[in-house]
Design an enzyme around this catalytic site. Sequence first.
Site, PDB file in Angstrom:
ATOM      1  N   GLU A  44       0.893  -1.052  -0.013  1.00  0.00           N
ATOM      2  CA  GLU A  44       0.175  -0.163   0.108  1.00  0.00           C
ATOM      3  C   GLU A  44       0.790   1.234  -0.051  1.00  0.00           C
ATOM      4  OE1 GLU A  44      -2.248   0.668   3.502  1.00  0.00           O
ATOM      5  OE2 GLU A  44      -3.641   1.996   2.933  1.00  0.00           O
ATOM      6  N   ASP A  55      -4.435  10.690   9.782  1.00  0.00           N
ATOM      7  CA  ASP A  55      -2.928  10.292  10.182  1.00  0.00           C
ATOM      8  C   ASP A  55      -2.415  10.755  11.328  1.00  0.00           C
ATOM      9  OD1 ASP A  55      -2.030   8.133   8.178  1.00  0.00           O
ATOM     10  OD2 ASP A  55      -2.729   9.920   6.741  1.00  0.00           O
ATOM     11  N   TYR A 168     -11.266  -2.546   4.190  1.00  0.00           N
ATOM     12  CA  TYR A 168     -10.163  -2.442   5.155  1.00  0.00           C
ATOM     13  C   TYR A 168     -11.039  -2.097   6.319  1.00  0.00           C
ATOM     14  CZ  TYR A 168      -6.083   0.433   6.651  1.00  0.00           C
ATOM     15  OH  TYR A 168      -5.000   0.785   7.358  1.00  0.00           O
TER      16      TYR A 168
END
Length: 256
Positions: A44, A55, A168
């Site tokens: 990825e 993040d 995911y």
Amino acid sequence: MSNLTKIFENKKVFIPFVVANDPDFDTTVENIITLAKNGADIVELGIPFSDPVADGPVIQSADLRAFKAGVTTERVFEIISEVRKHSDIPLVLLSYLNIPFKYGYEKFLKRCADLNISGIVIPDLPLESRDEIAPIANDYDIDIIPLITPTSGHRIKEIAEAASGFIYVVSSLGITGQRDNFSEHLADLITNIRKYTDVPTAIGFGIHTPKQATSMAKIADGVIVGSAFVDIIGKQGRNSETELANLAKEIATAIK
Ligand SMILES: O=P(O)(O)OC[C@@H](O)[C@@H](O)c1c[nH]c2ccccc12
């Protein structure tokens, strides 16, 4: 069946993540090849973004290093083009929606298809906006990988039914980066997803040790590890190869 789904057919899948152009062009190419040679089933690759809201500090710093080294979307594609001279490792991009939007969905996805990119994870693409990009991606045989979190609740059915490639599964709320404990409800979350789809699941967010990878691989079809690799690159810079290879091998072995 999509190329990504096929990878999950008879094994647990290991997906390491690194940021493109961190700390520079050549090192990213080498790092992807190193991961591919040391047990990664899919790599990825993150496209650096100025506002990476999902993040944590480790990946934020990597984005900053990548910008400092002059990253652009075009440069990310050039990195992949260089990787493709040496490796056919399946690749998934991690990109906030703004990047393909600005580049132009059609142009972006065509470029991805030309470089044999299998899928794109778009963390800020809600289910309601999926049709903006998913039909174009579908024309190019690229999967838009959906995310399911512990709070997806009643939306799980719809997200799972629209999924292709893999799902995911976000292990826990918050931002990317290492965690020491995970909710005991994760197995139930995956059981719930499997009621609605045969599309495989991969868990990410917080996994950084082989031991954690082993327990995650017991409940899901794949394991995604980002910040642990990005942290090595943050510390070792251009000389990350040995440590990246060692951690990749350990995790790949731990999930088999
Ligand atoms: O870094 P972690 O905690 O190992 O999590 C995986 C992650 O890095 C990668 O999949 C990722 C990087 N940035 C993201 C933003 C949203 C969702 C996922 C990601």
